[in-house]
Design a protein around this motif. Sequence first.
Motif, short mmCIF file in Angstrom:
data_model
loop_
_atom_site.label_atom_id
_atom_site.label_comp_id
_atom_site.label_asym_id
_atom_site.label_seq_id
_atom_site.Cartn_x
_atom_site.Cartn_y
_atom_site.Cartn_z
N PHE A 1 42.28 62.63 11.67
CA PHE A 1 41.88 64.03 11.65
C PHE A 1 40.21 63.87 11.43
O PHE A 1 39.59 64.69 11.93
N HIS A 2 39.64 63.01 10.61
CA HIS A 2 38.39 62.81 10.48
C HIS A 2 37.89 62.87 12.07
O HIS A 2 36.65 63.11 12.54
N LEU A 3 38.39 61.78 13.01
CA LEU A 3 38.18 61.70 14.30
C LEU A 3 37.97 62.97 14.76
O LEU A 3 37.14 63.43 15.72
N LEU A 4 38.94 63.66 14.97
CA LEU A 4 39.14 64.97 15.46
C LEU A 4 38.18 66.10 15.00
O LEU A 4 37.60 66.73 15.92
N HIS B 1 29.04 52.49 18.45
CA HIS B 1 28.51 53.19 17.32
C HIS B 1 29.42 54.36 16.84
O HIS B 1 29.77 54.51 15.57
N ASN B 2 30.07 55.01 17.72
CA ASN B 2 30.96 56.27 17.32
C ASN B 2 32.47 55.60 17.30
O ASN B 2 33.21 55.92 18.24
N VAL B 3 32.55 54.83 16.28
CA VAL B 3 33.90 54.04 16.06
C VAL B 3 34.42 54.61 14.87
O VAL B 3 33.81 54.52 13.78
N PHE B 4 35.65 55.06 15.00
CA PHE B 4 36.44 55.58 13.77
C PHE B 4 37.39 54.56 13.47
O PHE B 4 38.20 54.28 13.95
#
Length: 416
Positions: free
Chosen positions: A235-238, A183-186
């Motif tokens: 960066f979105h992940l961060l 679910h928490n996949v970038f």
Amino acid sequence: LKPFWLKPVAILAEAVCGNRCIAPSSRRLHVGTLEAPRTKVVSSMARLGRIVRAAAGVAVVAVTTPTAEGACLKLQKNILPTGIPSFVSCHTYLAPTSDFVFVDVLGLPLLATNVREKEVMHAANILAKYLDNDEDGKVDDPKILEAFAKKTTLLWVHGQKQEDRAAIHQKCRTEHGSSQWVHNVFALSAVNDATNVPPSYSFGNVNPNSLHLKIPHTPAAGCNDVWDATLEETFHLLSDGGAAEAYPAQWEDANLADVNQWATSTLAGFVKALFNAGDYDPFGDGPSNDPGPKTIVGEGCHFGMLTTLAAYNLTDAGSPLTNGQWKVPNPATFEAKYPAYAAFLADNTKYPWVPSVLPDGNYKYGFPQQGTCALAKDVAAQCPKDFQTFVGVASGAQRMALPMLGLVVAALLGLA
């Protein structure tokens, strides 16, 4: 002293796997909870350890021993470390093969499917530089790692078609929906087809040769002006995956009570003001194409941060990415017009995760620079130049020899 069985076993291992068993002596093998330090005296045994444990069916993860100078990144093919469930390989769905590559990026998992190693190493270096911006070998903000651990966040670098991404996510979530790992996949695209190849690459994908990575942005041979999606998606992940969790009052991009409403965070307030002023059009097509508030805030954060890091000012008007979307791509103009937002985005005293240097594809404890645009810098002396990991994907005589070798030597090592 060398064990009596070392020489014959090492000779057998060399016959089976050749140079592919060789690994730098600075690493350690972790087998479950067993840790076996390597030494120069038993380097041949160390070569053997990797293939033996793989052949015997024991999970093997080769990682670098953390030191004051940092931990080196490495590629691992078709093998996942302890703690990462095997089912995350469901992301190979719709890929030509079930092969995958894994990289532990300073504690954050990167899984790559149907992607050239060149693009995997570039993505890992960019992410590592974001996490460890001062390159001391440690994540700059421990709260970020804690946040990732809570959410079991995964960076997936994929070479499957963009239009297949939803189907891949759906398959993984249908089969393993009770786990946060799917679910928490970038997702970061590195489409593996004839339209997306070096040196030019295509828009929306990993692009190690992007002029955006080189500061100042002086055109040169080996550079293209196509955006490097790695800068944005990592960066979105961060920010979305880490900072919003670690510092919700300041960096949350979503209104968790009502997704149709703006978040109440400091970040959301800054982005909303810029959005209302007409300097930010998230998708560049006017109000009729605006996304929901969460996406507006998330994209406004990435545009703002990368502006302060001078990623977009290829010209006074910006870059091909910002045209029509972000009207303040020049750092000086942005700071003059929105000083409070610019100061917030640069405050790495309050928020140590905030980068002060734009990642350019180099990372001191990572892989060699994979691009031809930004200046290449040497990796640390202790980091190996050969990052390949032999994982027992054998054929022919090796398939026959490996199981026997595994049983024999695993018994000697007390693992059988």
